[in-house]
Design a protein around this motif. Sequence first.
Motif, short mmCIF file in Angstrom:
data_model
loop_
_atom_site.label_atom_id
_atom_site.label_comp_id
_atom_site.label_asym_id
_atom_site.label_seq_id
_atom_site.Cartn_x
_atom_site.Cartn_y
_atom_site.Cartn_z
N ARG A 7 0.81 -1.21 0.00
CA ARG A 7 0.00 0.00 0.00
C ARG A 7 0.85 1.27 0.00
O ARG A 7 0.38 2.34 -0.36
N ALA A 8 2.10 1.12 0.39
CA ALA A 8 3.01 2.27 0.36
C ALA A 8 3.70 2.40 -0.99
O ALA A 8 4.63 3.19 -1.15
N ASN A 9 3.27 1.58 -1.96
CA ASN A 9 3.80 1.62 -3.34
C ASN A 9 5.20 1.05 -3.44
O ASN A 9 5.92 1.30 -4.41
N VAL A 10 5.61 0.24 -2.42
CA VAL A 10 6.93 -0.38 -2.43
C VAL A 10 6.85 -1.74 -3.11
O VAL A 10 5.99 -2.55 -2.79
N ILE A 11 7.76 -1.99 -4.07
CA ILE A 11 7.76 -3.26 -4.82
C ILE A 11 8.31 -4.37 -3.95
O ILE A 11 9.39 -4.24 -3.36
N ASN A 12 7.56 -5.52 -3.87
CA ASN A 12 8.06 -6.68 -3.15
C ASN A 12 8.00 -7.97 -3.98
O ASN A 12 8.28 -9.05 -3.46
N PHE A 13 7.62 -7.86 -5.24
CA PHE A 13 7.74 -8.99 -6.18
C PHE A 13 7.96 -8.42 -7.57
O PHE A 13 7.33 -7.43 -7.96
N TRP A 51 15.68 -3.56 -14.94
CA TRP A 51 16.12 -3.70 -13.56
C TRP A 51 15.97 -5.16 -13.12
O TRP A 51 14.94 -5.79 -13.38
N SER A 52 16.98 -5.68 -12.44
CA SER A 52 16.86 -7.03 -11.89
C SER A 52 15.94 -6.99 -10.68
O SER A 52 15.58 -5.92 -10.17
N ALA A 53 15.55 -8.19 -10.20
CA ALA A 53 14.67 -8.26 -9.04
C ALA A 53 15.33 -7.64 -7.81
O ALA A 53 14.68 -6.94 -7.02
N ASP A 54 16.64 -7.89 -7.61
CA ASP A 54 17.34 -7.31 -6.46
C ASP A 54 17.33 -5.79 -6.50
O ASP A 54 17.24 -5.12 -5.47
N GLU A 55 17.41 -5.23 -7.75
CA GLU A 55 17.42 -3.78 -7.88
C GLU A 55 16.02 -3.19 -7.69
O GLU A 55 15.86 -2.07 -7.19
N ALA A 56 15.00 -3.94 -8.09
CA ALA A 56 13.64 -3.39 -8.06
C ALA A 56 12.99 -3.54 -6.68
O ALA A 56 12.20 -2.68 -6.28
N LEU A 57 13.27 -4.66 -5.97
CA LEU A 57 12.62 -4.88 -4.68
C LEU A 57 12.96 -3.77 -3.70
O LEU A 57 14.12 -3.36 -3.57
N GLY A 58 11.94 -3.27 -3.03
CA GLY A 58 12.12 -2.21 -2.06
C GLY A 58 12.04 -0.81 -2.65
O GLY A 58 12.08 0.17 -1.91
N GLN A 59 11.91 -0.70 -3.98
CA GLN A 59 11.83 0.60 -4.62
C GLN A 59 10.36 1.04 -4.75
O GLN A 59 9.45 0.21 -4.82
N LEU A 60 10.15 2.35 -4.82
CA LEU A 60 8.81 2.88 -5.09
C LEU A 60 8.52 2.71 -6.57
O LEU A 60 9.31 3.14 -7.44
N ALA A 61 7.40 2.06 -6.87
CA ALA A 61 7.10 1.70 -8.25
C ALA A 61 7.02 2.92 -9.16
O ALA A 61 7.63 2.96 -10.24
N ASP A 62 6.26 3.95 -8.77
CA ASP A 62 6.09 5.13 -9.63
C ASP A 62 7.40 5.88 -9.84
O ASP A 62 7.67 6.38 -10.93
N LYS A 63 8.24 5.93 -8.79
CA LYS A 63 9.51 6.62 -8.91
C LYS A 63 10.47 5.84 -9.79
O LYS A 63 11.21 6.42 -10.60
N LEU A 64 10.49 4.51 -9.62
CA LEU A 64 11.40 3.68 -10.40
C LEU A 64 11.06 3.73 -11.89
O LEU A 64 11.94 3.88 -12.73
N LEU A 65 9.78 3.59 -12.19
CA LEU A 65 9.34 3.50 -13.58
C LEU A 65 8.95 4.84 -14.18
O LEU A 65 8.65 4.91 -15.38
N ARG A 66 8.93 5.90 -13.36
CA ARG A 66 8.54 7.25 -13.83
C ARG A 66 7.22 7.18 -14.59
O ARG A 66 7.11 7.58 -15.75
N THR A 67 6.23 6.64 -13.94
CA THR A 67 4.95 6.37 -14.58
C THR A 67 4.16 7.65 -14.81
O THR A 67 4.09 8.52 -13.94
N SER A 68 3.58 7.76 -16.03
CA SER A 68 2.66 8.85 -16.37
C SER A 68 1.28 8.25 -16.55
O SER A 68 1.09 7.33 -17.36
#
Length: 636
Positions: A135-141, A152-169
């Motif tokens: 719910r906090a938008n943190v990637i866990n899978f 991004w590999s799984a190790d790089e993506a896990l724990g990141q904010l999805a919108d910030k990582l992917l720069r979603t519009s």
Amino acid sequence: MTNLDRPTGSSVSRAGLQFWSALLALAVFMVDVLTPLQGAVAVLYVVTILLAARTNRRNDIIVAAIGCAALTITAYLLKHDLQPIASPAFRALVSLAAIAITTLLALQNHAATNRLAAQARLLNLSHDMIFVRDRANVINFWNKAAEQTYGWSADEALGQLADKLLRTSYPDRREVIEASLLDTGRWEGRVEQRTKAGAALAVDARWALQRDHLGKPVGVLETHTDVTDRVAAHSALVQSEQRYRRMFDASRIGVAEEDWSGLRTALNSLPTRGANLRDYLARHPDFVRNARGLARIIDVNPALQKMAGAGSSAAFIKNVDKLLGEGNRSFLDALVAFAEGERFHEGETELVRLDGHKVPVLFTITFPPQSDEDHNVLIFVVDITERRQAQDALLAAQAELAHAARVATLGELSASIAHEVNQPLAAIVTSGEAGLRWLRRDVPDLQEVTTTIGHVVAQGRRASEIVTRIRTFLKKAPPQRDMLQIGEIIEEATALVARELAKDEVALTVEAQHGLPPIRGDRVQLQQVLINLLINAGQAMSGQPGSRTITLRVGSEDGETLAIMVQDSGPGIQPDDLPRLFDPFFTTKDGGMGMGLAICRTTVEAHGGRLSVASTPGSGTTFHLTLPLSQEHALP
């Protein structure tokens, strides 16, 4: 929640867990046996089982549980033997119960973990990008497709904010989308995201809300499908359609789009094919008439509407039979071309406007390949009214030009007759005057009178022959070609100009090669050429001080060509006048008509020869005439 697709540990860590588990079990056993503690020390075996469970191996859990139970019983027997001691026995049973319960829970957790891992592996098999965020938008899978697509590999993506990582519009405000997700549990839409390399991707996103057993939202499963290529293709298609529409509407050429699939069906039902189709259609005009209605018009551009005088495409389609007119064979020809599988058909016809006026047009029909089922037949129509008017004007101008040419030809012919006949007439007058002088003497010299009258008769006959030749030319009769001796022609020509040259005190010298073969031609015409050249040379020296001579040389060139040279000692011709010397009506003499040399060149060329001139001012003029020798008597 963790990335369940990854194993809990490597083979080395698993061996380490087994070692530490065994070591811990041995330590508990030693404490239980060797120390006087009265508590349920064996309960500590639970830690050993939990440690073994970390290997994520079912067999490790079972082996650890059996080992711990065996150690518990062994310690009880060693320490208390088989005496019925209630309290130690109870503690031993409690320890065994704890071991059993822990084992069951560990096995259940192992089974649940395996099920989740299997589901994660299935998610990794998907071609779509899938990740889970809380719910906090943190990637866990983060599945394999997401790794490959986003970079991004799984190790790089896990724990990141999805919108910030992917720069979603997003297509709408994020708050509105989240509200819809909480309300319905799902959301679908197209978003734009960026890869690790910075490339923009268009993806179709599908969100599913995860809730716990109390119904509280705990996470979101996102499934993304890369539609970048599809979006680009669709955009290109839209642009192409817009471009086609602009061309269709703005073109000054009339364009109609038609569907001929009904025509294809009708043609396939005919009993004839190939070369006999045209004859069949010509014998069955009703089929052709009905076929017009099967060519369904889809659209008509404004240029064609204007050409037909229609205010809209509907008005054009409604009156299409009137526009083509009755008896128009252009549709039959197009029908045959369509049946024979041609890609294009061109023609010219008349379009009958709604106001009744006929418009001449050129048209081109493009037929699509048969795989397209004839749904897109394009007809291009060009109004050629202005071109037709220009053609009519050109024909009128050509008629006027032909008339002017006939008038000019008549003028040239009149000048030619006057020029050619003038010489014998002048000679007749001169001879007649001489004869009168001989008769008016006190003692008439009848011999001279006889000679003079002979010259009059000869010149009269020559004038008659000239007129006869002109009449023959006007009747388009074949030219007269006789075998001629050049010596005789020269002798006759020099005799005819002798008086004219004598009057101007011009000396004529003839140098002729003996034994020249004959030539084939018209005697009178060739005489006229020589006479013209000799008289022109004499007139050019008229009034010139000093000696006045003309040299006439005749010989053979290379055994196939007769060469005649007429050279005078006159003032010559100016260099500016040489290029125009043989043009009709160009003359350098006062009172001259400018036809003599033009007629001479035309006559020589008609005999297969050439006439040229060379001159140096002050050094005289030389005319060079060549004629082909007769092949029957050519020199060896």
